[in-house]
Scaffold this active site. Structure first.
Site, PDB file in Angstrom:
ATOM      1  N   GLY A  93     108.272 -39.818  14.121  1.00 13.62           N
ATOM      2  CA  GLY A  93     109.379 -40.678  13.689  1.00 13.62           C
ATOM      3  C   GLY A  93     109.450 -41.969  14.473  1.00 13.62           C
ATOM      4  CB  CYS A  94     109.242 -42.671  18.099  1.00 12.62           C
ATOM      5  SG  CYS A  94     110.644 -41.610  18.521  1.00 12.62           S
ATOM      6  CB  THR A  95     104.518 -43.393  15.455  1.00 13.02           C
ATOM      7  OG1 THR A  95     104.216 -42.770  16.706  1.00 13.02           O
ATOM      8  CG2 THR A  95     103.317 -44.228  15.008  1.00 13.02           C
ATOM      9  CB  ALA A  98     107.173 -48.394  17.106  1.00 12.52           C
TER      10      ALA A  98
END
Length: 218
Positions: A93-95, A98
């Protein structure tokens, strides 16, 4: 004859009343039982609020290990900063989040707002994340969760809630909300499209144009 006199009966000893234990101690009043009021938790700023940049969020560092603060980031920007928060570097999710900010970077920074990612990760973890995903913006490391907590995006007792926060040069909060990867990017696109940062950028461009051409050139 001997006259017998009747003796008067002896008076009974005085009765001493014993106080019960409950009566021997003064009863506690309601005011005595009321605990001292707790100090109010710091207020989480909302869009439209003006914050004191000098004392907001404490120190943090970039993924390159450079010490910085929210005030310094804002001072170094043209129109303010956008900081999106993510729970853990290099997770799915963070990838996605970003990379969405990476792919929309030119548009999101077109009005002078500087983009940053923020998490509780170490500089090493964030540098690996930034390099692998070819991110065009710096990642901020906040293992103490000082800034993350100040903007109301800290989990209890530890961790980061995904969201986004934006503030202009004067300390006015432009945006603060939780959301998924797409929602955080969409929220920034809205303030870029019609928010105060765009108007201030236009004024700066006008001022720069006047300086180049000379005020009131004949």
């Amino acid at each position: 004859m001997v006259e017998l006199r009747k003796r008067k009966a002896a008076a009974p000893p005085p009765v001493v009343e014993k106080k019960s234990k409950s009566e021997s101690k003064p009863k506690a009043t309601k005011s005595d039982e009321t605990p001292a009021p707790k100090e109010d938790a710091p207020k989480v700023p909302q869009a439209g609020d003006v914050i004191d940049l000098d004392a907001f969020g404490g120190d943090l560092e970039t993924n390159e290990g450079e010490q910085t603060s929210l005030k310094k980031l804002v001072d170094d920007s043209k129109a303010g900063v956008v900081i999106f928060t993510y729970p853990k570097a290099s997770t799915p999710g963070c990838t996605k989040q970003a990379c969405l900010f990476r792919d929309n970077f030119d548009h999101l920074s077109s009005t002078g707002l500087t983009i940053y990612g923020l998490s509780g990760d170490s500089p090493k973890a964030n540098t690996t994340f930034k390099t692998k995903q070819n991110l065009p913006y710096a990642l901020l490391c906040n293992p103490s969760y000082g800034l993350i907590g100040a903007i109301g995006l800290k989990k209890s007792p530890k961790g980061t809630i995904r969201g986004v926060f934006a503030v202009d040069k004067k300390g006015k909060v432009l945006l603060r909300e939780q959301g998924g990867p797409d929602a955080t990017v969409d929220a920034v696109q809205k303030i870029v499209a019609d928010g105060p940062a765009k108007e201030e950028s236009k004024e700066d461009e006008k001022d720069e144009s006047k300086e180049k051409n000379g005020d009131g050139a004949k």
